[in-house]
Design a protein around this motif. Structure first.
Motif, PDB file in Angstrom:
ATOM      1  N   TRP A 160     -16.319  -4.062  -3.244  1.00 32.51           N
ATOM      2  CA  TRP A 160     -15.126  -3.336  -2.859  1.00 32.51           C
ATOM      3  C   TRP A 160     -15.211  -2.881  -1.416  1.00 32.51           C
TER       4      TRP A 160
ATOM      5  N   THR B 211      -9.765  -3.234  -1.089  1.00 25.71           N
ATOM      6  CA  THR B 211      -9.968  -4.587  -1.608  1.00 25.71           C
ATOM      7  C   THR B 211     -11.027  -4.474  -2.692  1.00 25.71           C
TER       8      THR B 211
ATOM      9  N   GLU C 231     -13.081  -6.864  -5.789  1.00 24.08           N
ATOM     10  CA  GLU C 231     -13.341  -8.114  -6.509  1.00 24.08           C
ATOM     11  C   GLU C 231     -14.299  -7.820  -7.651  1.00 24.08           C
TER      12      GLU C 231
ATOM     13  N   GLY D  73      -2.084  -8.521  -2.804  1.00 21.07           N
ATOM     14  CA  GLY D  73      -2.612  -9.557  -3.689  1.00 21.07           C
ATOM     15  C   GLY D  73      -1.766  -9.670  -4.935  1.00 21.07           C
TER      16      GLY D  73
ATOM     17  N   ARG E 197      -5.855  -6.107  -3.756  1.00 19.87           N
ATOM     18  CA  ARG E 197      -5.909  -5.718  -2.347  1.00 19.87           C
ATOM     19  C   ARG E 197      -4.573  -5.078  -1.993  1.00 19.87           C
TER      20      ARG E 197
END
Length: 288
Positions: A20, A42, A44, A66, A105
């Motif tokens: 992150w 952000t 993931e 996103g 994001r």
């Protein structure tokens, strides 16, 4: 010489296979009555991730760069909606679940209710307990705000654009919010420990008129706002990793007793105080 504006602080982290990034910057002094804070993010993760979002005394604006988050109905886990480009969440008295498939994001803008009233130009009661597409709510001149933000190269540039957009709306607004702004600050300064009859007397209005003013400019009556402010102070205390028994916390944050605290926590989070506390401790690692 003018002092240089603070620049965004960017923190990155990992947890197992998850990664992150979080970008933060203090709002300009002029806009602090309207913006609580903002951040860019952000994240993931190796698979889907669901979060339980607790109610807060602010209007949350999410601008997504996103795939859109799945946002479930307030207090539920069955029906969800998608809001491409982002959404606006008004004040509520219960939790909301959000979920992504492994990547998100975007930018989160937390407005004071007064800031949201001036920025969006709609009565806040229209947003109470609701999540609305940001595209449907943004003023026409800012209809492409999500695209413009995504195109910018840095978080500082994005934060600058957010501040310009809000500053313009505040300057253009012809909505009288002075009385409610004062009362809102009083409730915040006292951590929610405000007698509503005394507040109405200080304002020189009947309790009914004060409630009507709050519904229009905040979205909820002052008594519920005070409960949300008190609960938010408790949440921030726990999120920072602070200790204390539930009885001690109840006394510190102005609850009648431990049972009173437990009832509020259960209503606002949909879970027990112990489970809510564990979740906040997990989230504390994401704070810069």
């Amino acid at each position: 010489m003018h002092a240089l504006a603070p620049r965004a602080q960017i923190v990155r982290g990992t947890s197992g296979e998850s990664r992150w990034e979080l970008a933060t910057r203090p709002p300009s002094p002029r806009l602090r009555p309207y913006i609580r804070d903002y951040s860019g993010y952000t994240e993931e993760t190796p698979g889907p991730l669901r979060r339980r979002e607790f109610p807060v005394p602010q209007v949350v604006v999410i601008i997504e760069f996103g795939p859109p988050l799945r946002v479930f109905g307030a207090g539920g886990d069955r029906v969800h909606s998608l809001y491409p480009g982002g959404f606006v969440a008004g004040l509520d008295d219960t939790f909301t679940l959000t979920e992504h498939d492994g990547f998100q994001r975007g930018l989160q803008l937390n407005l004071t209710p007064i800031g949201a009233r001036l920025f969006f130009g709609v009565p806040m009661a229209e947003l109470t307990g609701r999540v609305v597409s940001a595209r449907d709510l943004l003023p026409r001149k800012h209809a492409r705000l999500a695209e413009r933000l995504e195109e910018l190269p840095t978080w500082d540039a994005r934060f600058d654009l957010i501040e310009r957009a809000l500053g313009e709306r505040v300057d253009e607004a012809r909505i009288e919010t002075g009385v409610v702004s004062w009362a809102f600050r009083r409730i915040q300064e006292r951590g929610g420990a405000v007698d509503m009859r005394a507040l109405a007397r200080e304002l020189g209005y009947s309790q009914k008129h004060v409630i009507d003013l709050f519904r229009e400019n905040v979205g909820v009556p002052p008594k519920l706002l005070a409960r949300l402010v008190r609960f938010d102070r408790l949440v921030q205390h726990l999120k920072a990793g602070a200790s204390g028994t539930w009885a001690e916390l109840a006394q510190r944050f102005g609850y009648y007793d431990q049972a009173h605290l437990a009832r509020d926590v259960k209503q606002f989070t949909g879970t027990t105080p112990t489970r809510a506390r564990a979740q906040l401790i997990d989230l504390s690692g994401l704070s810069p």
